[in-house]
Each structure stands twice: as structure tokens, then as C-alpha cells.
Scaffold this motif. Structure first.
Motif, PDB file in Angstrom:
ATOM      1  N   LEU A 216      13.881  -6.018 -10.839  1.00 23.77           N
ATOM      2  CA  LEU A 216      13.928  -6.969  -9.723  1.00 23.77           C
ATOM      3  C   LEU A 216      14.124  -8.391 -10.221  1.00 23.77           C
ATOM      4  CD1 LEU A 216      11.180  -5.935  -7.151  1.00 23.77           C
ATOM      5  CD2 LEU A 216      13.617  -6.286  -6.725  1.00 23.77           C
ATOM      6  N   TRP A 217      13.433  -8.698 -11.312  1.00 22.64           N
ATOM      7  CA  TRP A 217      13.520 -10.057 -11.852  1.00 22.64           C
ATOM      8  C   TRP A 217      14.933 -10.343 -12.369  1.00 22.64           C
ATOM      9  CZ3 TRP A 217      11.241 -14.222 -10.776  1.00 22.64           C
ATOM     10  CH2 TRP A 217      11.305 -15.337 -11.616  1.00 22.64           C
TER      11      TRP A 217
ATOM     12  N   TRP B 230      17.572  -9.217 -11.181  1.00 20.74           N
ATOM     13  CA  TRP B 230      18.425  -9.415 -10.001  1.00 20.74           C
ATOM     14  C   TRP B 230      18.160 -10.779  -9.342  1.00 20.74           C
ATOM     15  CZ3 TRP B 230      17.348  -6.825  -4.638  1.00 20.74           C
ATOM     16  CH2 TRP B 230      18.398  -7.089  -3.764  1.00 20.74           C
ATOM     17  N   LEU B 231      16.877 -11.107  -9.223  1.00 18.91           N
ATOM     18  CA  LEU B 231      16.507 -12.252  -8.379  1.00 18.91           C
ATOM     19  C   LEU B 231      16.054 -13.497  -9.135  1.00 18.91           C
ATOM     20  CD1 LEU B 231      14.366 -10.272  -5.752  1.00 18.91           C
ATOM     21  CD2 LEU B 231      16.780 -10.931  -5.568  1.00 18.91           C
ATOM     22  N   GLY B 232      15.607 -13.310 -10.392  1.00 25.89           N
ATOM     23  CA  GLY B 232      14.921 -14.391 -11.107  1.00 25.89           C
ATOM     24  C   GLY B 232      15.682 -15.711 -11.101  1.00 25.89           C
ATOM     25  N   GLU B 233      16.929 -15.671 -11.574  1.00 28.95           N
ATOM     26  CA  GLU B 233      17.685 -16.936 -11.670  1.00 28.95           C
ATOM     27  C   GLU B 233      17.890 -17.565 -10.305  1.00 28.95           C
ATOM     28  OE1 GLU B 233      21.292 -16.977 -13.883  1.00 28.95           O
ATOM     29  OE2 GLU B 233      20.326 -16.075 -15.641  1.00 28.95           O
ATOM     30  N   ARG B 234      18.063 -16.725  -9.320  1.00 27.88           N
ATOM     31  CA  ARG B 234      18.295 -17.246  -7.951  1.00 27.88           C
ATOM     32  C   ARG B 234      17.033 -17.896  -7.385  1.00 27.88           C
ATOM     33  NH1 ARG B 234      21.400 -12.450  -8.217  1.00 27.88           N
ATOM     34  NH2 ARG B 234      23.594 -12.904  -7.767  1.00 27.88           N
ATOM     35  N   LEU B 235      15.895 -17.419  -7.842  1.00 28.00           N
ATOM     36  CA  LEU B 235      14.635 -18.018  -7.372  1.00 28.00           C
ATOM     37  C   LEU B 235      14.364 -19.340  -8.076  1.00 28.00           C
ATOM     38  CD1 LEU B 235      12.527 -14.745  -7.228  1.00 28.00           C
ATOM     39  CD2 LEU B 235      13.041 -16.240  -5.284  1.00 28.00           C
ATOM     40  N   LEU B 236      14.758 -19.415  -9.345  1.00 32.27           N
ATOM     41  CA  LEU B 236      14.466 -20.631 -10.112  1.00 32.27           C
ATOM     42  C   LEU B 236      15.534 -21.714  -9.903  1.00 32.27           C
ATOM     43  CD1 LEU B 236      13.259 -19.022 -13.478  1.00 32.27           C
ATOM     44  CD2 LEU B 236      11.899 -19.672 -11.482  1.00 32.27           C
ATOM     45  N   ASP B 237      16.645 -21.360  -9.321  1.00 36.18           N
ATOM     46  CA  ASP B 237      17.742 -22.309  -9.133  1.00 36.18           C
ATOM     47  C   ASP B 237      17.298 -23.478  -8.240  1.00 36.18           C
ATOM     48  OD1 ASP B 237      21.049 -22.044  -9.416  1.00 36.18           O
ATOM     49  OD2 ASP B 237      20.342 -23.388  -7.827  1.00 36.18           O
ATOM     50  N   ALA B 238      17.757 -24.677  -8.601  1.00 33.33           N
ATOM     51  CA  ALA B 238      17.283 -25.880  -7.889  1.00 33.33           C
ATOM     52  C   ALA B 238      18.152 -26.256  -6.699  1.00 33.33           C
ATOM     53  CB  ALA B 238      17.216 -27.062  -8.857  1.00 33.33           C
ATOM     54  N   ARG B 239      19.120 -25.403  -6.355  1.00 31.30           N
ATOM     55  CA  ARG B 239      19.973 -25.730  -5.198  1.00 31.30           C
ATOM     56  C   ARG B 239      19.442 -25.075  -3.926  1.00 31.30           C
ATOM     57  NH1 ARG B 239      25.314 -23.819  -8.164  1.00 31.30           N
ATOM     58  NH2 ARG B 239      23.701 -22.635  -9.232  1.00 31.30           N
ATOM     59  N   HIS B 240      19.650 -25.756  -2.811  1.00 31.95           N
ATOM     60  CA  HIS B 240      19.352 -25.149  -1.506  1.00 31.95           C
ATOM     61  C   HIS B 240      20.648 -24.579  -0.947  1.00 31.95           C
ATOM     62  CE1 HIS B 240      18.453 -24.472   2.623  1.00 31.95           C
ATOM     63  NE2 HIS B 240      19.006 -25.590   3.070  1.00 31.95           N
ATOM     64  N   ASP B 241      20.698 -23.274  -0.789  1.00 29.29           N
ATOM     65  CA  ASP B 241      21.892 -22.633  -0.226  1.00 29.29           C
ATOM     66  C   ASP B 241      21.521 -22.052   1.135  1.00 29.29           C
ATOM     67  OD1 ASP B 241      23.983 -21.081   0.535  1.00 29.29           O
ATOM     68  OD2 ASP B 241      24.048 -19.837  -1.273  1.00 29.29           O
ATOM     69  N   PRO B 242      21.921 -22.720   2.221  1.00 31.95           N
ATOM     70  CA  PRO B 242      21.531 -22.236   3.549  1.00 31.95           C
ATOM     71  C   PRO B 242      22.410 -21.108   4.078  1.00 31.95           C
ATOM     72  CG  PRO B 242      22.706 -24.320   3.735  1.00 31.95           C
ATOM     73  CD  PRO B 242      22.697 -23.966   2.276  1.00 31.95           C
ATOM     74  N   SER B 243      23.402 -20.676   3.317  1.00 32.25           N
ATOM     75  CA  SER B 243      24.364 -19.721   3.883  1.00 32.25           C
ATOM     76  C   SER B 243      23.724 -18.358   4.120  1.00 32.25           C
ATOM     77  CB  SER B 243      25.571 -19.567   2.949  1.00 32.25           C
ATOM     78  OG  SER B 243      25.150 -18.957   1.740  1.00 32.25           O
ATOM     79  N   ASP B 244      24.255 -17.662   5.120  1.00 29.42           N
ATOM     80  CA  ASP B 244      23.755 -16.330   5.470  1.00 29.42           C
ATOM     81  C   ASP B 244      24.713 -15.300   4.860  1.00 29.42           C
ATOM     82  OD1 ASP B 244      22.513 -14.184   6.616  1.00 29.42           O
ATOM     83  OD2 ASP B 244      23.336 -14.517   8.617  1.00 29.42           O
ATOM     84  N   ARG B 245      24.416 -14.931   3.609  1.00 28.22           N
ATOM     85  CA  ARG B 245      25.285 -13.995   2.879  1.00 28.22           C
ATOM     86  C   ARG B 245      24.400 -13.038   2.091  1.00 28.22           C
ATOM     87  NH1 ARG B 245      28.702 -17.610  -1.034  1.00 28.22           N
ATOM     88  NH2 ARG B 245      26.869 -18.937  -0.973  1.00 28.22           N
ATOM     89  N   PRO B 246      24.953 -11.942   1.606  1.00 24.62           N
ATOM     90  CA  PRO B 246      24.155 -11.065   0.735  1.00 24.62           C
ATOM     91  C   PRO B 246      23.663 -11.811  -0.499  1.00 24.62           C
ATOM     92  CG  PRO B 246      26.156  -9.948   1.455  1.00 24.62           C
ATOM     93  CD  PRO B 246      26.277 -11.381   1.902  1.00 24.62           C
ATOM     94  N   ILE B 247      22.517 -11.406  -1.002  1.00 24.58           N
ATOM     95  CA  ILE B 247      21.894 -12.091  -2.143  1.00 24.58           C
ATOM     96  C   ILE B 247      22.861 -12.207  -3.320  1.00 24.58           C
ATOM     97  CG2 ILE B 247      20.125 -11.764  -3.938  1.00 24.58           C
ATOM     98  CD1 ILE B 247      18.227 -10.796  -1.722  1.00 24.58           C
ATOM     99  N   ASP B 248      23.636 -11.155  -3.574  1.00 24.23           N
ATOM    100  CA  ASP B 248      24.530 -11.170  -4.740  1.00 24.23           C
ATOM    101  C   ASP B 248      25.563 -12.290  -4.660  1.00 24.23           C
ATOM    102  OD1 ASP B 248      23.236  -9.086  -5.870  1.00 24.23           O
ATOM    103  OD2 ASP B 248      24.595  -7.551  -5.084  1.00 24.23           O
TER     104      ASP B 248
END
Ligand SMILES: Cc1cc2nc3c(=O)[nH]c(=O)nc-3n(C[C@H](O)[C@H](O)[C@H](O)COP(=O)(O)OP(=O)(O)OC[C@H]3O[C@@H](n4cnc5c(N)ncnc54)[C@H](O)[C@@H]3O)c2cc1C
Length: 560
Positions: free
Chosen positions: A150-151, A153-171
Motif C-alpha cells: 500500500l505504501w 502505491w500511495l506513499g509518495e502521493r501522500l507526502l507530495d506537497a501539491r494540492h491536486d483537486p482533480s477527480d481522477r483515479p489515484i494512479d
């Protein structure tokens, strides 16, 4: 002849265009003490950005506009999305870009938890709704990083400092937001009563499942995924990651039924949702859903303490700035003896909350890793619920008092104090309401004897030979040494929590705050006039001038 009837005098604007950290010597001092001096330049920049009139205006606008549910697109397809005012996104961009949310997990420097706490303390003084998705996302990190797949898959996306408001699949996204779903209609505190079911896909051992049921409160419902508790066919509760989009690229069947029309926290969306065979991926061990989600909840409870401390500070700052300029009966309010008692009391409460919140944050840092500090573990387990109950409740009282310093001006919607007042109760309600926190402390004191003893020893050491504290500490001995009758204790759980927190705050102030603050707190919280309304104290026992100067220097000290 001048026919004009409109003149404005003796009206005071709220304090703006300041660096919120520069005007807070106590926060700066405690950050240095906790090894977070390295974070000060970044926090000063953040405090300056937050303190601008424009940012306060964005906060007001994001709350006035509020989120709007869009269940369908123009052609009737379900999208279950939430539209926010652009200022909401501007505030999330500011928050995430500053980096405090991921800092405790992305940065190994000592003081990282205190630095992250400071980020939250500053942001929460201007806009509290945005802290909700940030808190839930931050709190999910320690749970998800236990699972390597899980980490990855998701780790870098959780630590990323950008706010991405888009409604898209996590990948498809560089960064994501997470939420949590426990509370159902029939009960929130008692998660064991959850009825949402999870049916494994392709065999009982499968980590993938289809969820059916509902959640009655589901904040930030348009987040990229939520951690959700659901019942497995074996009857136990497991925790599932439920994303907005399924792995096959289809929208997941998480139906947002409606958004709550809330008292406060209005910039943030809180939904009611139904799962129509929504796809979920198990997080943590099967049947261990409650301990898994409770690890997340422990982190969110720390942030409730920080968020409420921020509200207390925000009210104090505006009240003091106003009272120094507003004249009544020929003198500034801040020079009137009774108003000085009120302001000094608010200042004491605010710094007591601050040292407690920062000590707790430090405990989260020291409790990490292969050799956690046993005292830090004791603080994390015992003082998290205790502080959550106490500080979140004190923030409600303090918000009302700070508002009143501005008189009628505090009560109208143009005032940031009105929003602050409506915001204040939520931290006490969610993530474990007051009684639930008091009972959790009691349970921990009963079960974790070694931790309770360590905490008691530490408090004993901190009391020194101060007779009022020594007496209070001795009175707590039966609690910390397992000599408490559980049948009697339950009805007294708030009383016990209050005593423990006040003592901990006094010890922390004695160790780490100027004498005026420590002595003032002990004199007013352990003397004959304890418990009551703010300002009902004997000012002769206080160095009021020193307290007010520390709470808000007339001339802010130069930035680091
Ligand atoms: C704005 C907002 C957003 C929220 N967002 C989320 C979210 O994103 N995800 C989520 O899962 N939940 C969310 N919640 C729900 C929140 O966590 C629950 O409301 C809370 O946990 C209380 O549950 P309840 O409302 O069912 O009250 P109940 O569990 O019915 O409790 C009612 C009262 O009884 C007290 N009580 C309960 N048990 C005992 C006992 N044994 N002894 C004495 N007193 C007791 C409680 O302290 C409380 O005061 C949100 C709530 C709010 C207000």
C-alpha cells in the motif's frame, strides 16, 4: 453646513498584516526548546502568508460559500462530487505547499513533530475547515506505511506537497487526500455497532471486498479514498481503503446522499454516504479494524488538541489587540482592571494549552522507532484522550469570552470571532466526544499500569516541592497506581481527567514557561477560586503586565 451623520470613531479593525509567529514569543520559544529552530524561517514565512488580510478574506469566503454537492453531471450520470469555492482550494494549496502535513513522516530531523504542530497551530488561527482533510490525510500515513504494498502505491502521493483537486483515479494523480469513515446512524462512539458489510471478492482470504451499507458522517467525501470500517462475514470488523475510483477505472459506488448543514466548519464538506457494493482493499489484519482505525484516530486526536489550541490563540490575539485600542469610560479596555483580569486569564489558558499540545506532539516523535521512549508512550496513550477532552472543551469557553471582549462587534458575521465561536465545539464532538475520551483515559489507566506509573513519577518530579501541586499530585496516586474502584471511577471520569490535565499543564509551565506564566497558572488553577468563569481571579496573585506582554507584544520582536 455639514449634513453628514455618518462618522466613525473609536472603532478598531481586527489585527491583520502580521506574521502570526512573530507575534507569538511563547510559540517561538517552545519550538526552539523542542529542537525545531531549523523550522522557524519556514514557519515565519507561513505565518506571514496566513496573517495577510487577503488570507483572512479567503477564509471568510470559503466558509461563507461552503461546499455544494453535485450528485449528477449535466446528462444525469452520477458523479457524487463536491464543488468548493476557489478560496478553499487556495487555502489547501497554501497548507499543503508549506509541508507541515507530511513533515513528521518525510523528515527525520528532531523537532519535526513540533514543527508540524506549529504549522497546524498557525493555519488553524485563520481557517479551521481545511485542517480536517489535512488531519485525516496525515493521520492515515502511519497506518498505511505499515503495509509495504500500500505504501509503495500511495506513499509518495501522500507526502507530495501539491494540492491536486482533480477527480481522477489515484494512479493519475501526483498527490491525494484521504478521509475516514466509522460513524453510522445507529452509533458513532460505539464503532462495534457498525453494520456496513464487507464481502470478500474471490474467496474468504481475499483482501479485496465489496462494501454495502452507509456512513452517517463522512467528512471530505470527495477525497481520493477513505479508510472505512466494515463487518466481515465472520462477524469481525476490518478496515478498508475505499477509493473514489475502482482499479478498473470506473467510479466506485460511494454515493454521497447529502452534505451536512453544520453549525461551524462550514468551509469543509461532511457527507452522508451509502456504499452500493463499493470496492475496498483491506488495510491491516482481518478482524482488527478497530485497532487499525484507532491508530489513525489517535493521530487525529492530537490534531484536535492542536486545532483547538489554535482557536484559543486566535481569539486571544484579536481580543487583546482590540482591547488595547478600544476606549471605554475614557481609557483603553486593556487598561481597565477587570478587563485585564479577563485577558490575563485567557492568556494563561492559551499558553497552558500550547505547552500541553506541543508536549503531546513531541511524545508522538519520541514514541516512534524501534526503541520508543517509555514516557513518550505513556504520554501518547494516556494524555492524548485527556488533552483532547480538556483543551477542546476549554476552547469553546475561551471562544465565547474572546468574542465578548469585542462586544457587539465580536458577535456579527464580519468578525472572525463569530466564525471561531461556531467552529469551536466540533473538535470536542468528533474523533471521540468528551465522555468517550474521559472513559478512554480511565481504561488506559486501568490497563497500562506501567505507563500510568511512569507518568505519575514524571509529574511527581515536575511538582518539585511546590505544595499546591504536590497535594494535587498525591491526590492522583490511586489513579496512577491502579488503586481505583472501576465502579466508582466511571462517573468521575471527567473529574479525574480535569485533575490530571491541570497538573500536567502546571508541571509543563513550571518547567518551560516564564515564572509569571507558571506562577499565575498555579495560583489561579490550584487556589481557592478554581473553576469558574474567565477573569474571576485575584489579579494581585498575577503579574498581569508580563502575561499580556508575552501573549501579544506591543512591538513584535524581530524575526529569526
Ligand atoms: C462535523 C462533523 C464531522 C464528522 N466527520 C466524521 C468523519 O469524517 N468520519 C467519521 O467516522 N465520523 C465523523 N463524525 C462523527 C463523530 O465522530 C461522531 O459524531 C462522534 O464520534 C459521536 O458519535 P455519535 O454522534 O454517534 O454520538 P453517540 O455515540 O450517540 O454519543 C452521544 C453522546 O454520548 C456520549 N457517550 C457515548 N458513550 C458514552 C458512555 N459510555 N458513557 C457516557 N457518555 C457516553 C458521547 O460522548 C456523546 O456526547 C463527524 C462529526 C461531526 C460533528
Amino acid at each position: 453646513m455639514d449634513w453628514s451623520t455618518h462618522s466613525v470613531s473609536n472603532q478598531v479593525d481586527e489585527l491583520r498584516e502580521v506574521d502570526l509567529l512573530a507575534i507569538d514569543p511563547a510559540l517561538q520559544q517552545h519550538l526552539r526548546r523542542l529542537g525545531a529552530a531549523w523550522a522557524l524561517p519556514g514557519l515565519h514565512a507561513y505565518g506571514t502568508a496566513l496573517g495577510r488580510s487577503e488570507t483572512f478574506a479567503q477564509a471568510a469566503q470559503a466558509n461563507a460559500a461552503g461546499p455544494v454537492l453535485q450528485r449528477f453531471d449535466a446528462r444525469g450520470r452520477r458523479i457524487d462530487d463536491v464543488r468548493f469555492h476557489p478560496d478553499w482550494h487556495a487555502l489547501l494549496t497554501l497548507l499543503r505547499g508549506q509541508g507541515w502535513m507530511a513533515r513528521p513522516f518525510a523528515d527525520r530531523r528532531p523537532g519535526r513533530w513540533a514543527a508540524a504542530a506549529a504549522g497546524m497551530l498557525l493555519h488553524g488561527q485563520v481557517e479551521a475547515g481545511t485542517l480536517c482533510p489535512a488531519t485525516m490525510t496525515q493521520a492515515a500515513i502511519p497506518v498505511l506505511r505499515r503495509d509495504p504494498a500500500l505504501w509503495a502505491w500511495l506513499g509518495e502521493r501522500l507526502l507530495d506537497a501539491r494540492h491536486d483537486p482533480s477527480d481522477r483515479p489515484i494512479d493519475a494523480k501526483p498527490s491525494i487526500w484521504l478521509g475516514m469513515g466509522m460513524t453510522e446512524k445507529q452509533g458513532g462512539s460505539d464503532v462495534r455497532a457498525n453494520t456496513t458489510t464487507a464481502t470478500p471478492i474471490g474467496g474468504a482470504d481475499s483482501a479485496e471486498a465489496l462494501l454495502r451499507g452507509h456512513k452517517w458522517f463522512y467528512s471530505a467525501p470527495s477525497s481520493d479514498a477513505h479508510l472505512v470500517v466494515a463487518r466481515t462475514p465472520e462477524g469481525g470488523l476490518s478496515c478498508y481503503l475505499v477509493p473514489r475510483w475502482r482499479p478498473d477505472g470506473q467510479r466506485n459506488a460511494v454515493r454521497i446522499q447529502r452534505l451536512k448543514d453544520k453549525l461551524g466548519n462550514r468551509s469543509n464538506a461532511s457527507g452522508e454516504v451509502e456504499f452500493e457494493d463499493a470496492w475496498g482493499l483491506r488495510v491491516g489484519e482481518p478482524g482488527r479494524g478497530i485497532p487499525t482505525i484507532l491508530e489513525m484516530a489517535t493521530h487525529t486526536r492530537l490534531n484536535c488538541v492542536l486545532g483547538s489550541t489554535a482557536l484559543m490563540r486566535a481569539g486571544l490575539v484579536q481580543a487583546l489587540a482590540y482591547a488595547r485600542q478600544r476606549q471605554a469610560f475614557g481609557r483603553p479596555l486593556a487598561q481597565q482592571p477587570l478587563m485585564r483580569s479577563v485577558l490575563a486569564d485567557l492568556a494563561l489558558e492559551s499558553e497552558a494549552a500550547l505547552v500541553l499540545a506541543l508536549r503531546l506532539a513531541q511524545a508522538f516523535e519520541d514514541a516512534e522507532g524501534p526503541a520508543p521512549d517509555p514516557l513518550a508512550r505513556a504520554w501518547q496513550r494516556l494524555m492524548t484522550p485527556a488533552a483532547k477532552l480538556w483543551v477542546c472543551k476549554r476552547a469553546v469557553a475561551q471562544a465565547g469570552e474572546a468574542l465578548e471582549v469585542l462586544g457587539g462587534n465580536g458577535y456579527v458575521e464580519e468578525s472572525s470571532l463569530a466564525r471561531l465561536y461556531r467552529e469551536a465545539p466540533v473538535n470536542s464532538v468528533w474523533e471521540g466526544s468528551g465522555n468517550v475520551m474521559a472513559l478512554d483515559l480511565l481504561r488506559a489507566l486501568g490497563r497500562e499500569r506501567e505507563a500510568a506509573q511512569r507518568l505519575w513519577d514524571d509529574l511527581a518530579e515536575g511538582c518539585g516541592d511546590e505544595p499546591r501541586l504536590r497535594a494535587a499530585q498525591v491526590a492522583l496516586a490511586p489513579l496512577c497506581q491502579g488503586r481505583l474502584d472501576p465502579a466508582l471511577a466511571e462517573g468521575q471520569a471527567r473529574r479525574i481527567t480535569q485533575r490530571l490535565v491541570l497538573l500536567a499543564q502546571a508541571v509543563l509551565l513550571r518547567r518551560h514557561a516564564p515564572v509569571a506564566v507558571a506562577e499565575g497558572f498555579i495560583a489561579t488553577r490550584f487556589g481557592p477560586d478554581t473553576a469558574g468563569i474567565f477573569g474571576a481571579l485575584d489579579p494581585a496573585a498575577l503579574d498581569v503586565e508580563a502575561l499580556l506582554a508575552r501573549a501579544l507584544p506591543e512591538t513584535p520582536p524581530a524575526s529569526d
